[in-house]
Each structure stands twice: as structure tokens, then as C-alpha cells.
Design a protein around this motif. Structure first.
Motif, PDB file in Angstrom:
ATOM      1  N   VAL A 105      36.177  41.090  39.855  1.00 51.76           N
ATOM      2  CA  VAL A 105      35.785  39.906  39.086  1.00 51.76           C
ATOM      3  C   VAL A 105      35.577  40.294  37.626  1.00 51.76           C
ATOM      4  O   VAL A 105      36.011  39.593  36.711  1.00 51.76           O
ATOM      5  CB  VAL A 105      34.500  39.272  39.675  1.00 51.76           C
ATOM      6  N   LEU A 106      34.948  41.425  37.422  1.00 54.51           N
ATOM      7  CA  LEU A 106      34.703  41.924  36.072  1.00 54.51           C
ATOM      8  C   LEU A 106      36.021  42.229  35.357  1.00 54.51           C
ATOM      9  O   LEU A 106      36.211  41.849  34.200  1.00 54.51           O
ATOM     10  CB  LEU A 106      33.828  43.176  36.163  1.00 54.51           C
ATOM     11  N   ARG A 107      36.937  42.887  36.047  1.00 52.20           N
ATOM     12  CA  ARG A 107      38.240  43.210  35.444  1.00 52.20           C
ATOM     13  C   ARG A 107      39.030  41.942  35.117  1.00 52.20           C
ATOM     14  O   ARG A 107      39.643  41.846  34.048  1.00 52.20           O
ATOM     15  CB  ARG A 107      39.037  44.126  36.366  1.00 52.20           C
ATOM     16  N   THR A 108      39.004  40.964  36.001  1.00 43.72           N
ATOM     17  CA  THR A 108      39.748  39.724  35.776  1.00 43.72           C
ATOM     18  C   THR A 108      39.166  38.931  34.606  1.00 43.72           C
ATOM     19  O   THR A 108      39.908  38.408  33.771  1.00 43.72           O
ATOM     20  CB  THR A 108      39.746  38.868  37.058  1.00 43.72           C
ATOM     21  N   THR A 109      37.848  38.851  34.530  1.00 46.63           N
ATOM     22  CA  THR A 109      37.197  38.159  33.418  1.00 46.63           C
ATOM     23  C   THR A 109      37.545  38.832  32.095  1.00 46.63           C
ATOM     24  O   THR A 109      37.878  38.172  31.112  1.00 46.63           O
ATOM     25  CB  THR A 109      35.668  38.139  33.613  1.00 46.63           C
ATOM     26  N   THR A 110      37.470  40.149  32.078  1.00 50.24           N
ATOM     27  CA  THR A 110      37.788  40.909  30.864  1.00 50.24           C
ATOM     28  C   THR A 110      39.230  40.666  30.433  1.00 50.24           C
ATOM     29  O   THR A 110      39.504  40.440  29.252  1.00 50.24           O
ATOM     30  CB  THR A 110      37.543  42.414  31.099  1.00 50.24           C
ATOM     31  N   ALA A 111      40.151  40.679  31.379  1.00 51.71           N
ATOM     32  CA  ALA A 111      41.565  40.443  31.066  1.00 51.71           C
ATOM     33  C   ALA A 111      41.771  39.042  30.505  1.00 51.71           C
ATOM     34  O   ALA A 111      42.532  38.857  29.537  1.00 51.71           O
ATOM     35  CB  ALA A 111      42.418  40.649  32.312  1.00 51.71           C
ATOM     36  N   GLY A 112      41.112  38.055  31.072  1.00 56.94           N
ATOM     37  CA  GLY A 112      41.249  36.686  30.581  1.00 56.94           C
ATOM     38  C   GLY A 112      40.743  36.523  29.158  1.00 56.94           C
ATOM     39  O   GLY A 112      41.386  35.877  28.325  1.00 56.94           O
ATOM     40  N   LEU A 113      39.602  37.125  28.864  1.00 58.58           N
ATOM     41  CA  LEU A 113      39.072  37.061  27.502  1.00 58.58           C
ATOM     42  C   LEU A 113      39.982  37.787  26.518  1.00 58.58           C
ATOM     43  O   LEU A 113      40.228  37.305  25.410  1.00 58.58           O
ATOM     44  CB  LEU A 113      37.662  37.649  27.458  1.00 58.58           C
TER      45      LEU A 113
END
Length: 134
Positions: free
Chosen positions: A25-33
Motif C-alpha cells: 500500500v505504501l509503495r503504491t501510494t508513493t508511486a501514485g504521488l
């Protein structure tokens, strides 16, 4: 955010259970930002790896029932990320660890802090596309 600077409110803050199962979840959020800040695909992949390593550094020392907190400070083509957990341990202190070496290689600036009952890893990364390229 260096020592002595006035802390500012994070642009985005994410709080998750301090469990490695939530790292995706952390990696996906970071990628989206990062995508919204015009990071390249290679930059985004580097950020995904870096945020995974940052969480790997703090999670083993998290107190039971602690939250993993990730704060994002966004700027044009750059972001500073703070990953932290509540911890009563002395924290990781091996700058030669594999996770720290990977993180230091990928990020432009990295630091670790253990204060006020929290372990925090802070990293700054910039897009390889400069503002002048736009």
C-alpha cells in the motif's frame, strides 16, 4: 527538512498498521504521488524500492500495536518522505545494513532519527526530469 527548520504540515499523510503486509500500500501510494509530480517510470520504480527499504528499516523496531506513518512533502518534481513508527527500542543503528545502503544509493538525501519515542527515516528524491524540461 533540516534540523532547526520549522516543521511544516505534510501534504499527504498515510497511517497503516506497522506490519510488512501493508508495504505494498505504501509503495503504491508513493508511486501514485510521484506520477502526479511528473517522475519518470524509472524514478517511480526507484521510489517504490526506496520506500520499501525505508519501511524495512523501521518496522522491526516498532512497538506492538504501533502504526507505520508515512508523511509526504511534495514540491515540483521532488518529494521528501518520512517513514516512522513508535518505538521504545534504541532503533536500528547499522549504517552498513543492506536496506540502508540501497536507500542511500537511490535517494538524493537520507537520514535516520530516533527521538520522542519514534524512529524516523527521511528521504528526498527528485525527478530526473528538471523543471526546465517542461
Amino acid at each position: 527538512m533540516s534540523e532547526g527548520s520549522t516543521p511544516r504540515k505534510a501534504d499527504v499523510e498515510l497511517r497503516l498498521p506497522a506490519d510488512g503486509a501493508y508495504a505494498s500500500v505504501l509503495r503504491t501510494t508513493t508511486a501514485g504521488l510521484a506520477a502526479r509530480l511528473d517522475f519518470t517510470l524509472d524514478d517511480i520504480e526507484d521510489l517504490r524500492i526506496a520506500i520499501g527499504e525505508a519501511s524495512a528499516l523501521v518496522l522491526p523496531d516498532a512497538d506492538p500495536e504501533a502504526d507505520l506513518t508515512c508523511r509526504y512533502f511534495l514540491a515540483p518534481h521532488a518529494m521528501t518522505i518520512e517513514v516512522s513508527v513508535e518505538s521504545s527500542s534504541s532503533g536500528p543503528d547499522d549504517p552498513a545494513s543492506f536496506a540502508w545502503q540501497v536507500l542511500s544509493t537511490l535517494a538524493a538525501d537520507t537520514e535516520m532519527d530516533h527521538a520522542d519515542g519514534r524512529i524516523t527515516v527521511r528521504l528526498t528524491m527528485a525527478s530526473s526530469i528538471s523543471e526546465a524540461d517542461h
